[in-house]
Motif scaffolding. Sequence first.
Motif, short mmCIF file in Angstrom:
data_model
loop_
_atom_site.label_atom_id
_atom_site.label_comp_id
_atom_site.label_asym_id
_atom_site.label_seq_id
_atom_site.Cartn_x
_atom_site.Cartn_y
_atom_site.Cartn_z
N GLN A 98 0.82 -1.20 0.00
CA GLN A 98 0.00 0.00 0.00
C GLN A 98 0.86 1.26 0.00
OE1 GLN A 98 -3.30 0.09 -0.51
NE2 GLN A 98 -3.10 -2.15 -0.74
N ALA A 99 1.98 1.22 0.73
CA ALA A 99 2.89 2.37 0.75
C ALA A 99 3.50 2.60 -0.63
CB ALA A 99 3.99 2.15 1.78
N ALA A 100 3.79 1.51 -1.33
CA ALA A 100 4.36 1.64 -2.67
C ALA A 100 3.35 2.26 -3.63
CB ALA A 100 4.81 0.28 -3.19
N LEU A 101 2.10 1.82 -3.54
CA LEU A 101 1.07 2.37 -4.42
C LEU A 101 0.82 3.85 -4.12
CD1 LEU A 101 -1.48 -0.59 -4.53
CD2 LEU A 101 0.32 0.00 -6.17
N ALA A 102 0.93 4.22 -2.86
CA ALA A 102 0.79 5.63 -2.51
C ALA A 102 1.94 6.45 -3.08
CB ALA A 102 0.72 5.80 -0.99
N ALA A 103 3.14 5.91 -3.01
CA ALA A 103 4.30 6.61 -3.56
C ALA A 103 4.20 6.76 -5.07
CB ALA A 103 5.59 5.86 -3.19
N TYR A 104 3.51 5.81 -5.70
CA TYR A 104 3.37 5.83 -7.15
C TYR A 104 2.57 7.04 -7.63
CZ TYR A 104 2.12 4.15 -11.84
OH TYR A 104 1.93 4.03 -13.18
N GLU A 105 1.83 7.69 -6.73
CA GLU A 105 1.05 8.86 -7.12
C GLU A 105 1.95 9.94 -7.72
OE1 GLU A 105 -2.27 9.09 -7.14
OE2 GLU A 105 -2.28 6.98 -6.52
N ALA A 106 3.22 10.00 -7.26
CA ALA A 106 4.15 11.00 -7.80
C ALA A 106 4.45 10.73 -9.27
CB ALA A 106 5.45 11.01 -7.00
#
Length: 481
Positions: free
Chosen positions: A454-462
């Motif tokens: 989930q943290a990776a998917l959130a970082a992918y927003e950039a």
Amino acid sequence: MTTDTPTIVWLRDDLRLTDNPALSAAVQRAQPIIVLYLLDEVSPELRALGGASRWWLHNSLASLDAAITKLGGTLTLRRGAAREVIPALVAEAGAGAVYWNRRYGRSRDIDADLKSRLRRDAGDIQTNGTGIDVQSFHGSLLFEPWTVLNGQGEPYRVFTPFWRACLEHDVRAPLPAPAELPAPARLAGTSIRSDVLDDWALLPTRPDWADGLRENWTPGEAGAHERLETFVSDHLVDYHRRDEPAVPATSRLSPHLRFGELSPFQIWEQVQQHRGPGAGKNAAKFLSEVGWREFSWNILYNFPELHRKNYRPAFDNFPWQQPDAATLTAWQDGRTGIPLVDAGMRELWHSGYMHNRVRMVVASFLIKNLLVDWRVGEAWFWDTLVDADEANNPASWQWVAGSGADAAPYFRVFNPELQASKFDPDSEYIRRWVPEFGTADYPDPIVDLRESRQAALAAYEAVKAQPVNAQPAKEQAADPQ
């Protein structure tokens, strides 16, 4: 033509006698032959070899030297910057020709400079009948990058149409090995110097960590052909099980290809000859995997900074995390508490190799569960893999990261537990490499897989804020040499 104007055959990642176009052309020239290997650790276009590759190179050169000696020749070894060493050897030997097989990364800038300099200094034999003949040949890829372009005359960025276009081309038959390799008379004395392989210190000594490499591999052309023959006769029929790491269904030819002990033309011919019952679809699938190697080199040819820069510049905005030393060491040593990841990393450290399915899993874990820049993992693989080459290694890491050509989307996260249950259901591969698995000695996971995903998917927003299909930055490189 005057007598005794030797031909220098400059070997690089083509350490073989069979199906070597540069060597075959030298034989046709009917002059003494200087077979040269140059260890260039100086030129900025070249990436310094990792430890596992240095081990392989030493043993491959030793094998090649023995094979050349049997044909009456000598392997000449030199060390230094190619732009200086090659012209010096031409003058020293009174060479009338220099031949090599083409390279496709940044190193082709070196080759272009040398062609220009040698022809400028001595004149081109093909135009005025004097001077030195400098030629390059097609020997390392089935399809050279500038011959496979889309309808707009541009390189492909997606594998399937690339490979479909490749298959519209013919594949030549392999060339025979020379019957003899006559060396210049001066090689019998001291006029033409050769380095001593042991003085290059390519092998590990303190400590000697190569026991597993010696146990698993036989570098050299003979070992390459033995492995190819074993694969097509015994394992190609099981290639549909190639994703199961405990099953010996893969070819393990990649290090032999990386050092050019075997050419893709030889693989093509052997596999085509074994399209028998039960192996037809497997043969086509295996050759398409050879096609992925071609695709990676096509990418590198058009984007020479592949191991340094994101192919898709949108990923320049990704918020990578700086790993602490303990976390990175746990991944490198195979002590993450994630069984399939640990098994793969231990296989790598012991044998210099890792099953391809597991490579994707361990790369995804580092990039997407630990949020570590793909370049960190690529550098570790570069140092520890016997098959690490300058195209496949970074292209594969960028594929997993989502930053490369035809890459897996970033939101595809390989769950190592699901991968293990699907491809190693009895934990045979895991137990082979992690004997303490299932005991109190096995560590707890260093990260929660669900939360880190989930943290990776959130970082992918950039990255999503940028155009997903942003084109790679244009790279400038010399023409094919």
